[in-house]
Design a protein around this motif. Structure first.
Motif, PDB file in Angstrom:
ATOM      1  N   ALA A 139       0.887  -1.096   0.028  1.00  0.00           N
ATOM      2  CA  ALA A 139       0.016  -0.067   0.128  1.00  0.00           C
ATOM      3  C   ALA A 139       0.660   1.288  -0.171  1.00  0.00           C
ATOM      4  CB  ALA A 139      -0.891  -0.173   1.350  1.00  0.00           C
ATOM      5  N   MET A 140       2.036   1.343  -1.024  1.00  0.00           N
ATOM      6  CA  MET A 140       2.735   2.440  -0.816  1.00  0.00           C
ATOM      7  C   MET A 140       1.967   3.716  -1.332  1.00  0.00           C
ATOM      8  SD  MET A 140       5.835   0.516  -2.871  1.00  0.00           S
ATOM      9  CE  MET A 140       6.744   1.875  -3.248  1.00  0.00           C
ATOM     10  N   THR A 141       2.533   4.821  -0.829  1.00  0.00           N
ATOM     11  CA  THR A 141       1.718   6.107  -1.256  1.00  0.00           C
ATOM     12  C   THR A 141       2.438   6.690  -2.375  1.00  0.00           C
ATOM     13  OG1 THR A 141       3.339   7.389   0.210  1.00  0.00           O
ATOM     14  CG2 THR A 141       1.386   6.636   1.474  1.00  0.00           C
ATOM     15  N   GLU A 142       1.930   7.731  -2.971  1.00  0.00           N
ATOM     16  CA  GLU A 142       2.466   8.326  -3.943  1.00  0.00           C
ATOM     17  C   GLU A 142       3.954   8.596  -3.740  1.00  0.00           C
ATOM     18  OE1 GLU A 142       1.721  11.897  -7.502  1.00  0.00           O
ATOM     19  OE2 GLU A 142       0.258  11.367  -5.600  1.00  0.00           O
ATOM     20  N   GLU A 143       4.278   9.242  -2.712  1.00  0.00           N
ATOM     21  CA  GLU A 143       5.729   9.704  -2.203  1.00  0.00           C
ATOM     22  C   GLU A 143       6.498   8.573  -1.855  1.00  0.00           C
ATOM     23  OE1 GLU A 143       2.649  10.678  -0.685  1.00  0.00           O
ATOM     24  OE2 GLU A 143       2.923  12.945  -1.239  1.00  0.00           O
ATOM     25  N   GLU A 144       6.146   7.406  -1.546  1.00  0.00           N
ATOM     26  CA  GLU A 144       6.722   6.329  -1.281  1.00  0.00           C
ATOM     27  C   GLU A 144       7.218   5.610  -2.560  1.00  0.00           C
ATOM     28  OE1 GLU A 144       4.588   4.053   1.245  1.00  0.00           O
ATOM     29  OE2 GLU A 144       4.586   5.437   3.073  1.00  0.00           O
ATOM     30  N   GLN A 145       6.256   5.528  -3.529  1.00  0.00           N
ATOM     31  CA  GLN A 145       6.481   5.063  -4.899  1.00  0.00           C
ATOM     32  C   GLN A 145       7.645   5.653  -5.619  1.00  0.00           C
ATOM     33  OE1 GLN A 145       2.668   5.054  -6.927  1.00  0.00           O
ATOM     34  NE2 GLN A 145       1.914   3.337  -5.421  1.00  0.00           N
ATOM     35  N   ALA A 146       7.689   7.446  -5.475  1.00  0.00           N
ATOM     36  CA  ALA A 146       8.354   7.980  -6.265  1.00  0.00           C
ATOM     37  C   ALA A 146       9.792   7.828  -5.375  1.00  0.00           C
ATOM     38  CB  ALA A 146       8.240   9.642  -5.846  1.00  0.00           C
ATOM     39  N   PHE A 147      10.006   7.728  -4.250  1.00  0.00           N
ATOM     40  CA  PHE A 147      11.372   7.397  -3.717  1.00  0.00           C
ATOM     41  C   PHE A 147      11.860   5.991  -3.904  1.00  0.00           C
ATOM     42  CE2 PHE A 147      13.466   5.230   0.186  1.00  0.00           C
ATOM     43  CZ  PHE A 147      14.865   5.935  -0.171  1.00  0.00           C
ATOM     44  N   SER A 148      11.008   5.147  -4.280  1.00  0.00           N
ATOM     45  CA  SER A 148      11.303   3.647  -4.701  1.00  0.00           C
ATOM     46  C   SER A 148      11.937   3.924  -5.950  1.00  0.00           C
ATOM     47  CB  SER A 148      10.059   2.834  -4.539  1.00  0.00           C
ATOM     48  OG  SER A 148      10.571   1.360  -5.218  1.00  0.00           O
ATOM     49  N   ARG A 149      11.279   4.608  -6.974  1.00  0.00           N
ATOM     50  CA  ARG A 149      11.907   4.856  -8.198  1.00  0.00           C
ATOM     51  C   ARG A 149      13.323   5.497  -8.161  1.00  0.00           C
ATOM     52  NH1 ARG A 149       6.694   6.698  -9.265  1.00  0.00           N
ATOM     53  NH2 ARG A 149       7.546   8.627  -9.286  1.00  0.00           N
ATOM     54  N   TRP A 150      13.362   6.569  -7.332  1.00  0.00           N
ATOM     55  CA  TRP A 150      14.560   7.334  -7.171  1.00  0.00           C
ATOM     56  C   TRP A 150      15.787   6.498  -6.815  1.00  0.00           C
ATOM     57  CZ3 TRP A 150      11.947  11.944  -4.151  1.00  0.00           C
ATOM     58  CH2 TRP A 150      10.819  12.643  -5.166  1.00  0.00           C
ATOM     59  N   ARG A 151      15.385   5.748  -5.723  1.00  0.00           N
ATOM     60  CA  ARG A 151      16.410   4.961  -5.199  1.00  0.00           C
ATOM     61  C   ARG A 151      16.919   3.931  -6.084  1.00  0.00           C
ATOM     62  NH1 ARG A 151      17.200   0.839  -0.939  1.00  0.00           N
ATOM     63  NH2 ARG A 151      19.129   1.392   0.174  1.00  0.00           N
ATOM     64  N   MET A 152      16.008   3.317  -6.930  1.00  0.00           N
ATOM     65  CA  MET A 152      16.559   2.274  -7.831  1.00  0.00           C
ATOM     66  C   MET A 152      17.543   2.901  -8.931  1.00  0.00           C
ATOM     67  SD  MET A 152      13.598  -0.431  -8.729  1.00  0.00           S
ATOM     68  CE  MET A 152      12.358   0.558  -9.151  1.00  0.00           C
ATOM     69  N   ARG A 153      17.083   4.230  -9.410  1.00  0.00           N
ATOM     70  CA  ARG A 153      17.927   4.612 -10.233  1.00  0.00           C
ATOM     71  C   ARG A 153      19.254   5.285  -9.651  1.00  0.00           C
ATOM     72  NH1 ARG A 153      19.915   4.835 -14.871  1.00  0.00           N
ATOM     73  NH2 ARG A 153      20.041   6.853 -15.980  1.00  0.00           N
ATOM     74  N   TYR A 154      19.157   5.583  -8.604  1.00  0.00           N
ATOM     75  CA  TYR A 154      20.437   6.020  -7.733  1.00  0.00           C
ATOM     76  C   TYR A 154      21.430   4.796  -7.890  1.00  0.00           C
ATOM     77  CZ  TYR A 154      23.590   7.546  -3.957  1.00  0.00           C
ATOM     78  OH  TYR A 154      24.575   7.840  -3.231  1.00  0.00           O
ATOM     79  N   LEU A 155      20.787   3.862  -7.272  1.00  0.00           N
ATOM     80  CA  LEU A 155      21.714   2.565  -7.365  1.00  0.00           C
ATOM     81  C   LEU A 155      22.111   2.155  -8.807  1.00  0.00           C
ATOM     82  CD1 LEU A 155      19.825   0.257  -4.629  1.00  0.00           C
ATOM     83  CD2 LEU A 155      21.660   1.895  -4.283  1.00  0.00           C
ATOM     84  N   GLU A 156      21.354   2.307  -9.680  1.00  0.00           N
ATOM     85  CA  GLU A 156      21.978   1.841 -11.176  1.00  0.00           C
ATOM     86  C   GLU A 156      23.160   2.902 -11.392  1.00  0.00           C
ATOM     87  OE1 GLU A 156      18.543   2.340 -13.409  1.00  0.00           O
ATOM     88  OE2 GLU A 156      17.689   0.718 -12.737  1.00  0.00           O
TER      89      GLU A 156
END
Length: 898
Positions: A139-156
């Motif tokens: 049940a991720m919020t919109e902010e949590e989903q955005a952070f998830s995308r940002w963090r995956m891109r950062y690790l890449e």
């Protein structure tokens, strides 16, 4: 067993000696923070010198992050540590790119990137499961989903450049120790940790897995006899003190510290809200300790732990200001550069620089191109350092293209060298440390951004990154003394003293209020025990903190204020359950429980060396006016030549508007000359003549661009005001203008003055003169008739140098809708609305003025300089308030502007 401290002759508390022995034998000492690590290094060096050692290996004492960084540098691991500036750049880049893809506009990219970076660090430190957008956090919020995308891109990004940040460094090194790629130390000691984070716990587990011994200090050390170890138990009976307010609490603590310092004790003051109270604490401690310890403020033995951002400190602030110049260049920024001692010529050419700034301010220059500044200054000022400054700024603002960060770093370095940064000032130790921190921590950050930027940036973008890094770099100079340390609540971990005062222990600090982190699910934050996320965690943490505070010294005082920032406060519920000492607020006499400073009242300056015959005192009638209104201001302005710098305003300020209307009326009466000629002019003719005169005067007076833009409006105002005034003039009996702006030299008492009367009119049939003085403010007739004589210029004109008897004098009040004569005459009806003198004859009034003026002149000549303004309004707009520092309560009295 109580902790034993050695005498004041040795700086090493005996409590730490076993730990120093362990460090000498090769044990790793991990400290909770760098402050504690630096302190232990200092103790180790003192211990070695006491042992007559000339040299010794550097002990392995460091905070965990510093130690992990050293291991990464020494290992064969392929990863490269990303610097904080590189991490922030990547996060900003990712957030901007994602915002464009998602078609969402963010107001603050920098702050959002900073919060996302913080959330990533917490994920790593507390081992939170990472959500990949498909599984993980439910049940991720919109902010949590955005952070998830940002963090995956950062690790890449990190994988692509083989980079690792401090947050993931824990896991990388821990795995290397666990699998045998790195060999851990045989013995490890942890000191100062109130709690162990999951990341540190896993590192410790890896040590133990490989057979290392890990212990917490204080503890009984295996390498020394148990009798040599002194573990401090909690203070048996701490004092708990209730104070009236924060200032009361700080003053009481300062007095208590003074007593212990005089006894040779090492004292600690712990302040939970040190960042907010830093300035007040520093001022009160310096004020109260300096006189009692018989030391100047700069030598009071205070070690204040809280540093400042490097960007706020002298040499760094001026470098950043210079590198971020852009056109149009504001006068405030140019003035800051001209005044700075950190640029070449800032000290040796300080006087020419100050004159150039004052000259620009008098010309009402608010902002301009660098080329325009150069055209204005290079004529009257030929100073080499001034020309060099303008050349460097011109070079900066002309850089419009893009380059890589490293190219900008080289360019900035060259310009700073060219302009003579950090100046010709004799540098103190603190200044040297600031410049070193800039060269070693801030400036190299630009070089590292090449690896993550991938494209060129503009000059201002490169300079803004320097600004950001300097903002985030906290500078703290090396401590002058360890006798008295003032620290924050967490910074004090692992330190021990002879005596400790802990202040500010109210219920809003211990326990701290709950606060969850953005971008991370609240449920997971509570589940994994992140700081300040649950009541149970804060209760347990507060209990640990209190236990540590009570163990820091044999003598412990705990205090709290009853009132702060407009709120009533209660004591922390974690204070020991015992009786509280309630201290009454200090009286003024009690606050001065220090050696009294001698007070000397000196209301006189040097007497004036009277000039030879023919010489005059500069200042004209203003000398007597200032002496009447405030003797100190007269002495400061005309003897000391003190004057505040002007503040340019857009368009026309009040003084310039007054000068312009003076010039318009002067030009008008030089042409019209008589009352009959005025009456002969129709309204249209008057307006036409005034339009011509005003246009010519404005054409020669408009200097700045904003004045040129407002010229038409100012012309309308001047014509309208002049016409209103001429309506008053035509109501007068017949007269002709004898003098306009008449300059003459007069003698009053011991002074010779040059004076200028705005206008002298001759009445019909030559029966006498009337003297007028134009004023654009509201005038008060009492300033002319009552004592003290606050407006002496008209009486001086009446008494000195007139060819015929003066029968009246008046202020010509030039205000839209309020144009009128305000004055006094020998007989009524000489001027419209002006009554004859009452209560005395005209000759008696003249004699009274003569006596008053000669008295004012004599006082000025004798050097009378009391700070005694006659009314609040005298100080209201005075530009010398910073010199006399007299604070008067503003009154509702109307002003009498000149």
């Amino acid at each position: 067993m109580m902790v034993r401290f050695v005498s004041a002759d040795s700086p090493i508390p005996s409590f730490y000696r076993p730990l120093l022995v362990e460090a000498q034998q090769g044990a790793l000492i991990l400290t909770v923070n760098r402050r504690l690590a630096r302190y232990l290094h200092q103790l180790y060096a003192c211990w070695q010198r006491d042992s007559s050692s000339l040299s010794w290996p550097t002990p392995a004492i460091a905070d965990p992050l510093e130690w992990l960084t050293q291991w990464l540098a020494q290992s064969d691991l392929p990863q490269v540590l990303l610097q904080p500036a590189q991490q922030q750049f990547l996060w900003q880049k990712i957030v901007r790119e994602d915002s464009c893809l998602q078609q969402r506009d963010l107001l603050q990219f920098d702050e959002t990137a900073h919060l996302a970076r913080q959330a990533h660090q917490l994920c790593c430190e507390y081992r939170l499961p990472f959500a990949n957008g498909r599984s993980g956090w439910p049940a991720m919020t919109e902010e949590e989903q955005a952070f998830s995308r940002w963090r995956m891109r950062y690790l890449e990004y990190c994988r692509d450049c083989a980079g690792v940040d401090e947050a993931r460094l824990w896991e990388l090194i821990t795995q290397a120790f666990h699998c045998g790629a790195l060999s851990p130390p045989s013995r490890c000691w942890l000191i100062g940790f109130d709690e162990i984070s999951p990341a540190l716990a896993q590192l410790v587990a890896a040590f133990k897995h490989r057979g290392s011994s890990v212990q917490h200090f204080p503890s009984v050390l295996p390498s020394v006899d148990e009798a040599e170890v002194a573990v401090p138990p909690p203070a048996s009976q701490p004092r708990i003190v209730a104070c009236a307010n924060e200032e009361h609490e700080i003053r009481v603590a300062a007095d208590w510290c003074r007593e212990h310092l005089q006894s040779g004790h090492r004292v600690g003051v712990i302040v939970p809200e040190l960042a907010r109270q830093q300035r007040l604490i520093e001022r009160i401690f310096t004020e109260q300790l300096g006189p009692s310890l018989q030391r100047p403020a700069s030598e009071v033995p205070i070690n204040l732990s809280l540093g400042e951002p490097l960007s706020r400190l002298g040499p760094i602030a001026v470098a950043l200001c210079l590198l971020q110049c852009e056109e149009p260049l504001s006068l405030d920024r140019l003035s800051y550069l001209l005044r700075s001692p950190w640029l070449g010529g800032g000290v040796s050419a300080a006087v020419p620089h100050a004159r150039a700034e004052a000259w620009l301010r008098r010309r009402q220059v608010r902002q301009a191109s660098v080329e325009h500044y150069a055209s204005l200054l290079m004529g009257p000022f030929q100073e080499v350092s001034l020309r060099r400054l303008l050349e460097v700024v011109q070079s900066l603002v002309s850089q419009k293209g893009t380059q890589r960060f490293s190219a900008w770093a080289e360019y900035f370095s060259h310009l700073l060298y060219k302009i003579g940064w950090p100046g010709d000032l004799s540098h103190s130790s603190d200044a040297y440390q600031m410049v070193t921190a800039w060269q070693e921590k801030v400036f190299p950050s630009l070089l590292g951004l090449d690896a993550v930027s991938g494209a060129g940036v503009t000059r201002l973008e490169a300079a803004s990154w320097l600004q950001r890094v300097a903002d985030e770099t906290i500078f703290q100079p090396e401590a002058r003394s360890q006798s008295l340390q003032i620290l924050g609540l967490l910074e004090s971990s692992g330190l021990y003293y002879d005596a400790v005062w802990v202040m500010g222990l109210h219920d809003r600090v211990l326990p701290a209020g709950l606060s969850c982190y953005p971008f991370l699910p609240v449920r997971l934050q509570k589940q994994y025990g992140l700081p300040r996320t649950s009541v149970d965690r804060e209760r347990h943490f507060s209990q640990q903190i209190m236990q540590r505070l009570l163990s820091m010294a044999p003598r412990v005082v705990l205090s709290y204020p009853g009132f702060a920032e407009g709120m009533a406060l209660s004591p922390s519920p974690f204070l020991p359950r015992q009786e509280h000492e309630i201290l009454p607020a200090l009286s003024v006499q009690e606050r001065q429980d220090c050696p009294e400073l001698e007070s000397v009242e000196d209301p006189k300056g040097l007497p004036l060396a009277l000039p030879a015959a023919g010489e005059v005192i500069a200042g004209g009638t203003a000398v007597l006016k200032e002496q009447a209104q405030c003797p100190f201001r007269a002495y400061a302005r005309f003897r000391l030549k003190a004057q505040a710098l002007e503040h340019p305003v857009a368009g026309y300020d009040a003084r310039l508007r007054g000068t312009l209307i003076h010039a318009v009326l002067q030009a008008f009466w030089q042409q019209v000359k008589t009352h009959d000629a005025l009456l002969a002019l129709s309204i249209e003719s008057r307006a036409s003549l005034l339009q011509q005169l005003v246009a010519a005067i404005l054409a020669s007076s408009c200097v700045t661009e904003s004045q040129q833009e407002m010229r038409a409006l100012e012309q309308q105002r001047l014509v309208k005001l002049a016409l209103q005034w001429l309506d008053q003039e035509q109501k007068r009996p017949s007269f002709h203008v004898v003098h306009v702006e008449q300059k003459q030299r007069v003698r009053v008492g011991p002074l010779s003055l040059n004076v200028v009367a705005d206008r002298v009119d001759c009445l019909a049939e030559g029966s006498g003169y009337v003297i007028l003085d134009y004023k654009t403010g509201r005038m008060n007739l009492n300033d002319l008739l009552q004592s003290p004589l606050l407006e002496p210029q008209l009486p001086l004109y009446a008494l000195c140098g007139q060819e015929r008897p003066v029968r009246g004098l008046a202020f010509a009040q030039l205000r839209s809708g309020e144009c009128q004569f305000k004055g006094v005459t020998e007989e009524s009806e000489i001027l419209p609305g002006v009554k004859a003198v009452g209560g005395m004859t005209w000759s008696e009034l003249l004699d009274q003025w003569r006596t008053t003026l000669e008295g004012l002149a004599a006082q000025f000549a004798l050097g009378c300089a009391e700070v005694t303004p006659v009314a609040d309004k005298v100080c209201r707009y005075c530009d010398l308030n910073g010199l006399c520092r007299l604070k008067l309560r503003p009154s509702d009295e109307s002003d009498g502007d000149a």
